[in-house]
Design an enzyme around this catalytic site. Structure first.
Site, PDB file in Angstrom:
ATOM      1  N   LYS A 121       0.836  -1.210   0.000  1.00  0.00           N
ATOM      2  CA  LYS A 121       0.000   0.000   0.000  1.00  0.00           C
ATOM      3  C   LYS A 121       0.870   1.260   0.000  1.00  0.00           C
ATOM      4  CE  LYS A 121      -1.557   2.386   3.270  1.00  0.00           C
ATOM      5  NZ  LYS A 121      -2.053   2.835   4.570  1.00  0.00           N
ATOM      6  N   ASP A 139      -6.331   1.114   1.037  1.00  0.00           N
ATOM      7  CA  ASP A 139      -6.326   1.333   2.491  1.00  0.00           C
ATOM      8  C   ASP A 139      -7.701   0.937   3.023  1.00  0.00           C
ATOM      9  OD1 ASP A 139      -8.074   3.330   1.809  1.00  0.00           O
ATOM     10  OD2 ASP A 139      -7.044   4.901   2.937  1.00  0.00           O
TER      11      ASP A 139
END
Ligand code: SF4
Length: 220
Positions: A121, A139
């Protein structure tokens, strides 16, 4: 699951709602962005932004982070969750940047994920925001919204959510869509109390319709 046409409606709607959505972590260069994203794990961007002005004034390069004892760096970021492990990772990644990248932040996800404290991420945020390479960083907001809307399956892992979004969204829209989904999740389709009753996507949202029915039953 949403059809291609419905997904296009979602993309158009969130683009209308948040045309200027962008990374909310304050930074002036790729290195500051990398540090800010590492600090933001399990912590709000707003809190990170409170800490980074002073932090970035004191530490401008990987050498600066290596020049102080670990305890001093811990104290400088102590208001952020998991500050001990984050301080350790910042020191380790600073060393790797110097040893392997001439002190520069690498621009590829493959190189970024080799750095301490940098997962997929974080690497996707850095490549997309700092280097303009299309990416979708998943996220908590992106995952929740994609699942509530039925773009992805409830049981999908974070990696599966990313892969599904990349398959269903044109590549040139990945980075903008990533920011818009975050804004949509942060300010509208919130974790605890999504604004379903005023949501322009209610007609195609399975979760929103379920929630509205539940509310009606409670009122009756
Ligand atoms: S209807 Fe509710 S759950 Fe669905 S996207 Fe809108 S706010 Fe989120």
């Amino acid at each position: 699951m949403l059809t291609k046409k419905q997904i296009n409606t979602v993309l158009d709607t969130i683009a209308d709602m948040y045309p200027d959505a962008e990374c909310e972590l304050a930074h002036r260069n790729p290195f500051e962005l990398l540090i800010a994203v590492v600090l933001s794990a399990q912590c709000t961007d707003a809190l990170v932004n409170k800490v980074t002005p002073a932090l970035f004034e004191k530490y401008k390069t990987p050498e600066d982070y290596l020049a102080v004892p670990l305890e001093e760096l811990e104290q400088d970021i102590r208001s952020i969750g998991l500050y001990r492990s984050k301080a350790k990772n910042i020191k380790k990644l600073s060393q790797s940047l110097l040893d392997e990248h001439h002190g520069e932040v690498p621009a590829t996800r493959e190189e970024l994920v080799k750095l301490a404290g940098v997962g997929r991420k974080t690497a996707n945020v850095v490549t997309s925001v700092a280097f303009g390479i299309p990416a979708i960083a998943v996220d908590t907001h992106v995952e929740r919204v994609s699942k509530r809307l039925g773009i992805c399956k409830w049981k999908d892992s974070v990696r599966e959510v990313e892969e599904t979004l990349m398959k269903k969204i044109p590549e040139e829209l990945w980075s903008d869509t990533h920011h818009r989904l975050i804004f949509f999740g942060r300010y509208h389709c919130k974790a605890q109390s999504p604004n379903c009753d005023s949501c322009p996507l209610l007609d195609l949202c399975r979760e929103g319709q379920k929630r509205m029915k539940r509310r009606e039953k409670q009122r009756a």
